[in-house]
Write a protein that holds these residues in place. Structure first.
Motif, short mmCIF file in Angstrom:
data_model
loop_
_atom_site.label_atom_id
_atom_site.label_comp_id
_atom_site.label_asym_id
_atom_site.label_seq_id
_atom_site.Cartn_x
_atom_site.Cartn_y
_atom_site.Cartn_z
N ARG A 86 11.97 15.06 77.36
CA ARG A 86 13.09 15.64 76.60
C ARG A 86 14.17 14.60 76.36
O ARG A 86 14.77 14.53 75.28
N ALA A 87 14.44 13.77 77.36
CA ALA A 87 15.48 12.75 77.22
C ALA A 87 15.04 11.63 76.27
O ALA A 87 15.78 11.22 75.38
N ALA A 88 13.82 11.13 76.47
CA ALA A 88 13.34 10.00 75.67
C ALA A 88 13.11 10.37 74.21
O ALA A 88 13.04 9.48 73.35
N ALA A 89 13.01 11.66 73.93
CA ALA A 89 12.88 12.08 72.53
C ALA A 89 14.10 11.67 71.72
O ALA A 89 14.01 11.47 70.50
N LEU A 90 15.25 11.50 72.37
CA LEU A 90 16.45 11.03 71.68
C LEU A 90 16.27 9.61 71.16
O LEU A 90 16.96 9.19 70.23
N TRP A 91 15.33 8.87 71.77
CA TRP A 91 14.99 7.52 71.30
C TRP A 91 13.67 7.53 70.52
O TRP A 91 13.10 6.47 70.27
N SER A 92 13.19 8.72 70.19
CA SER A 92 11.95 8.89 69.40
C SER A 92 10.70 8.42 70.12
O SER A 92 9.73 8.00 69.47
N PHE A 93 10.69 8.49 71.45
CA PHE A 93 9.45 8.25 72.19
C PHE A 93 8.63 9.53 72.21
O PHE A 93 9.16 10.61 72.47
N ALA A 94 7.35 9.42 71.94
CA ALA A 94 6.44 10.57 71.97
C ALA A 94 5.84 10.71 73.36
O ALA A 94 5.70 9.71 74.09
N PRO A 95 5.46 11.93 73.77
CA PRO A 95 4.88 12.12 75.12
C PRO A 95 3.72 11.20 75.46
O PRO A 95 3.65 10.72 76.62
N PRO A 96 2.79 10.87 74.54
CA PRO A 96 1.70 9.96 74.93
C PRO A 96 2.16 8.54 75.26
O PRO A 96 1.37 7.75 75.79
#
Length: 260
Positions: free
Chosen positions: A166-176
């Protein structure tokens, strides 16, 4: 004799990008980032854990594992799940419960929660704790360069994967592209058992290799002495707002620069 810390090479984002460009051979390569203290200030695992403590959200399903963790370190096992979790967290801050144990506990302590429930709670807490305002904006041009150049960008974190996602989505990292602490889940519910060793300290490179086995590890970014194994596994290490423990270690590391 160790080199003085103020003589460690310091590079701004442009300098780091130039270094990456000089090393990149035009083929598949990876740039890895620690999460807490690197991509953002503070610790999102602690943010969510502290909010759950305050809301008395820990459940009976976690109690046996919490008591075992307390007993293993000579601490009191009495109380509810929330009370034992709070006692372990207090002991950690007092130096009586090791960090390696607390990162494990702060992963499986949500036993009994559904994955979706933890996700919703995390979103609420991170909004309340203003995570977006805590992002390390110095990294923005580096991430943009890496992605535009075909480099794979990944996150390696000892915090719980659902929270880091949820946090890394702010940097556009995808779960994989995220390796983090994971528990066993059964029918969508979190269990008090780890799926893999937590990506902490020496376990970070192994977790990274599960994501990109065989790819060239171009660079690692981190803030803590526990990120040193990631630095040593990559061609370049970049210290981001380094904590004192890492600053003291920097003179020994030949392939690490400071991000200015």
């Amino acid at each position: 004799m160790a080199q003085p810390t103020d003589q460690i090479t310091g590079l701004d984002a442009v300098g780091v990008i130039e270094r990456l460009a000089s090393m990149h051979r035009g083929q598949g390569a990876v740039v890895a980032f620690d999460a807490d203290g690197t991509l953002w200030s503070g610790d999102v695992s602690e943010d969510v854990f502290e909010a759950a403590l305050d809301a008395d959200r820990f459940r009976e399903e976690a109690l046996e594992a919490l008591r075992k963790a307390a007993a293993a370190h000579g601490l009191s096992e009495r109380g509810t799940a929330t009370e034992v979790a709070r006692a372990l967290y207090t002991a950690y801050h007092q130096g009586a419960f090791p960090e390696s144990a607390v990162v494990e506990m702060m992963t499986w302590c949500y036993a009994g929660w559904s994955v979706s429930e933890l996700r919703r709670f995390t979103e609420q807490v991170l909004a309340e704790r203003k995570l977006e305002q805590r992002l390390c904006r110095k990294l923005e041009p580096i991430l943009e360069y890496a992605r535009n150049s075909g480099l794979r960008t990944v996150v390696i974190s000892a915090s719980p994967k659902g929270i880091v996602e949820r946090a890394a989505a702010l940097w556009s990292f995808a779960p994989p592209d995220i390796a983090a602490a994971e528990t066993v889940t059964v029918a969508g519910r979190i269990q008090a058992r780890l799926l893999h060793p937590v990506p902490y300290a020496d376990a970070k490179p192994a977790a990274a290799r599960r994501l990109f086995d065989g790819a060239e590890w171009l660079a690692s970014f981190g803030d803590n002495v526990f990120d040193v194994p990631m630095f040593e596994a990559a061609r370049l290490g970049v210290a981001v707002e380094p904590k004192l423990s890492l600053r003291q270690k920097l003179p020994e590391l030949k392939n690490v620069v400071l991000l200015k």
